[in-house]
Write a protein that holds these residues in place. Structure first.
Motif, short mmCIF file in Angstrom:
data_model
loop_
_atom_site.label_atom_id
_atom_site.label_comp_id
_atom_site.label_asym_id
_atom_site.label_seq_id
_atom_site.Cartn_x
_atom_site.Cartn_y
_atom_site.Cartn_z
N VAL A 1 2.08 -3.49 -1.18
CA VAL A 1 0.98 -3.13 -0.30
C VAL A 1 1.58 -2.75 1.05
CG1 VAL A 1 -1.20 -3.88 0.72
CG2 VAL A 1 -0.47 -4.81 -1.49
N PRO A 2 1.63 -1.43 1.35
CA PRO A 2 2.19 -1.03 2.64
C PRO A 2 1.27 -1.43 3.79
CG PRO A 2 1.39 0.88 1.42
CD PRO A 2 1.22 -0.31 0.53
N GLU A 3 1.86 -2.08 4.76
CA GLU A 3 1.15 -2.51 5.98
C GLU A 3 -0.11 -3.30 5.64
OE1 GLU A 3 0.95 -0.37 10.21
OE2 GLU A 3 -0.41 0.49 8.74
N THR A 4 -0.04 -4.08 4.57
CA THR A 4 -1.16 -4.89 4.07
C THR A 4 -2.50 -4.17 4.22
OG1 THR A 4 -1.26 -6.17 6.13
CG2 THR A 4 -0.01 -7.13 4.30
N SER A 5 -2.53 -2.93 3.76
CA SER A 5 -3.74 -2.12 3.80
C SER A 5 -4.54 -2.34 2.53
CB SER A 5 -3.36 -0.65 3.93
OG SER A 5 -2.72 -0.21 2.73
N ASN A 6 -5.49 -1.46 2.27
CA ASN A 6 -6.25 -1.54 1.03
C ASN A 6 -5.63 -0.70 -0.08
OD1 ASN A 6 -6.86 0.89 2.17
ND2 ASN A 6 -9.06 0.77 1.82
N LEU A 7 -4.46 -0.10 0.19
CA LEU A 7 -3.75 0.67 -0.82
C LEU A 7 -2.77 -0.24 -1.55
CD1 LEU A 7 -2.95 3.84 1.31
CD2 LEU A 7 -4.80 3.54 -0.35
N VAL A 8 -2.89 -0.29 -2.87
CA VAL A 8 -2.04 -1.17 -3.67
C VAL A 8 -1.28 -0.33 -4.68
CG1 VAL A 8 -1.98 -3.14 -5.25
CG2 VAL A 8 -3.69 -3.07 -3.41
N GLN B 1 17.22 -4.68 -12.96
CA GLN B 1 17.04 -4.79 -11.51
C GLN B 1 16.30 -3.57 -10.98
OE1 GLN B 1 18.02 -7.71 -9.70
NE2 GLN B 1 18.08 -8.32 -11.84
N HIS B 2 15.28 -3.14 -11.73
CA HIS B 2 14.50 -1.95 -11.38
C HIS B 2 13.09 -2.39 -10.99
CE1 HIS B 2 13.35 2.24 -11.44
NE2 HIS B 2 12.30 1.93 -12.16
N TYR B 3 12.72 -2.13 -9.75
CA TYR B 3 11.42 -2.53 -9.23
C TYR B 3 10.77 -1.28 -8.64
CZ TYR B 3 13.35 -7.05 -10.14
OH TYR B 3 13.91 -8.12 -10.78
N HIS B 4 9.79 -0.75 -9.36
CA HIS B 4 9.14 0.51 -9.01
C HIS B 4 7.63 0.32 -9.08
CE1 HIS B 4 8.38 4.92 -9.20
NE2 HIS B 4 7.39 4.55 -9.99
N ALA B 5 6.94 0.78 -8.04
CA ALA B 5 5.48 0.75 -8.02
C ALA B 5 4.98 2.07 -7.46
CB ALA B 5 4.98 -0.41 -7.17
N GLN B 6 3.80 2.49 -7.89
CA GLN B 6 3.27 3.76 -7.39
C GLN B 6 1.75 3.75 -7.39
OE1 GLN B 6 4.96 6.58 -10.12
NE2 GLN B 6 3.20 6.51 -11.47
N LEU B 7 1.20 4.68 -6.63
CA LEU B 7 -0.23 4.91 -6.58
C LEU B 7 -0.41 6.41 -6.41
CD1 LEU B 7 -3.20 3.94 -6.32
CD2 LEU B 7 -2.78 3.73 -3.85
N ILE B 8 -1.23 7.03 -7.25
CA ILE B 8 -1.48 8.46 -7.17
C ILE B 8 -2.94 8.65 -6.76
CG2 ILE B 8 -1.42 10.67 -8.39
CD1 ILE B 8 1.32 9.31 -8.31
N LEU B 9 -3.14 9.30 -5.61
CA LEU B 9 -4.47 9.61 -5.11
C LEU B 9 -4.65 11.12 -5.04
CD1 LEU B 9 -4.61 7.10 -2.11
CD2 LEU B 9 -5.61 6.80 -4.36
N GLN B 10 -5.86 11.55 -4.66
CA GLN B 10 -6.11 12.95 -4.36
C GLN B 10 -6.57 13.05 -2.92
OE1 GLN B 10 -8.97 14.58 -7.11
NE2 GLN B 10 -7.36 15.38 -8.42
N ASP B 11 -6.05 14.06 -2.21
CA ASP B 11 -6.48 14.25 -0.83
C ASP B 11 -7.79 15.04 -0.81
OD1 ASP B 11 -5.85 16.94 -1.12
OD2 ASP B 11 -4.02 16.82 0.08
N ALA B 12 -8.28 15.36 0.38
CA ALA B 12 -9.56 16.05 0.53
C ALA B 12 -9.55 17.43 -0.12
CB ALA B 12 -9.91 16.16 2.01
N ARG B 13 -8.39 18.03 -0.27
CA ARG B 13 -8.28 19.37 -0.88
C ARG B 13 -7.97 19.28 -2.38
NH1 ARG B 13 -3.75 21.51 2.59
NH2 ARG B 13 -3.59 19.33 3.11
N MET C 1 5.02 -7.46 -1.00
CA MET C 1 5.37 -7.21 -2.39
C MET C 1 5.22 -8.52 -3.15
SD MET C 1 8.92 -5.73 -4.10
CE MET C 1 9.97 -7.12 -3.63
N GLN C 2 4.65 -8.43 -4.34
CA GLN C 2 4.55 -9.58 -5.22
C GLN C 2 5.10 -9.17 -6.58
OE1 GLN C 2 0.76 -10.86 -7.03
NE2 GLN C 2 1.16 -12.84 -6.06
N ILE C 3 5.99 -10.00 -7.10
CA ILE C 3 6.58 -9.72 -8.41
C ILE C 3 6.26 -10.88 -9.34
CG2 ILE C 3 8.71 -9.31 -9.70
CD1 ILE C 3 9.94 -8.21 -7.13
N LYS C 4 5.72 -10.53 -10.50
CA LYS C 4 5.49 -11.47 -11.59
C LYS C 4 6.26 -10.94 -12.78
CE LYS C 4 1.00 -12.99 -9.97
NZ LYS C 4 -0.41 -13.22 -10.33
N PRO C 5 6.44 -11.74 -13.84
CA PRO C 5 7.24 -11.26 -14.97
C PRO C 5 6.76 -9.95 -15.60
CG PRO C 5 6.98 -13.63 -15.11
CD PRO C 5 6.09 -13.16 -13.98
#
Length: 132
Positions: free
Chosen positions: A56-63, A73-85, A46-50
């Motif tokens: 990055v879970p398990e230092t993968s290519n997903l950010v 004191q709210h720290y929220h991050a998300q990524l929305i992808l689409q699966d094969a279906r 996790m990296q926090i800037k102002p």
């Protein structure tokens, strides 16, 4: 006699609380609470800037990206992808400071995991500033 104080090194400072100084790099390993396919085999980052943050879970290519709110004191991050279906695949991370660490929860439709994040010990600037 007055010179002895000038030659002694300053006392070591205690680690700064994550609530007061959340900015910088944080690492830890996710631990599965329930589900499957949780990224628990390696370090997460996790990296926090102002004005932005990443997780990055398990230092993968997903950010996962977000905007931190130090006042709340709210720290929220998300990524929305689409699966094969073509189904929505949300990945969400929430964290809050606890003493000199962050406690967080990572979730996807098939996984829920928790994590304790600490400043990396080998980060020279944090070591210099007494923040590790």
């Amino acid at each position: 006699m007055g010179w002895t104080g000038l030659h002694s090194p300053p006392p070591a400072q205690a680690a700064t609380s994550a609530a007061n100084d959340p900015y910088g790099e944080w690492i830890g390993t996710l631990v599965t609470d329930k589900g499957r396919d949780c990224p628990t085999q390696g370090l997460s980052y996790m990296q926090i800037k102002p004005t932005k943050m990443i997780f990055v879970p398990e230092t993968s290519n997903l950010v996962l990206r977000g905007v931190p709110n130090k006042e709340r004191q709210h720290y929220h991050a998300q990524l929305i992808l689409q699966d094969a279906r073509k189904q929505t695949l949300p990945m969400v991370f929430e964290a809050h400071p606890v003493d000199d660490t962050f406690e967080g929860v990572y979730g996807t439709p098939t996984c829920r995991a928790h994590i304790t994040l600490r400043r990396p010990e080998n980060h020279p600037m944090d070591n210099f500033m007494g923040r590790n």
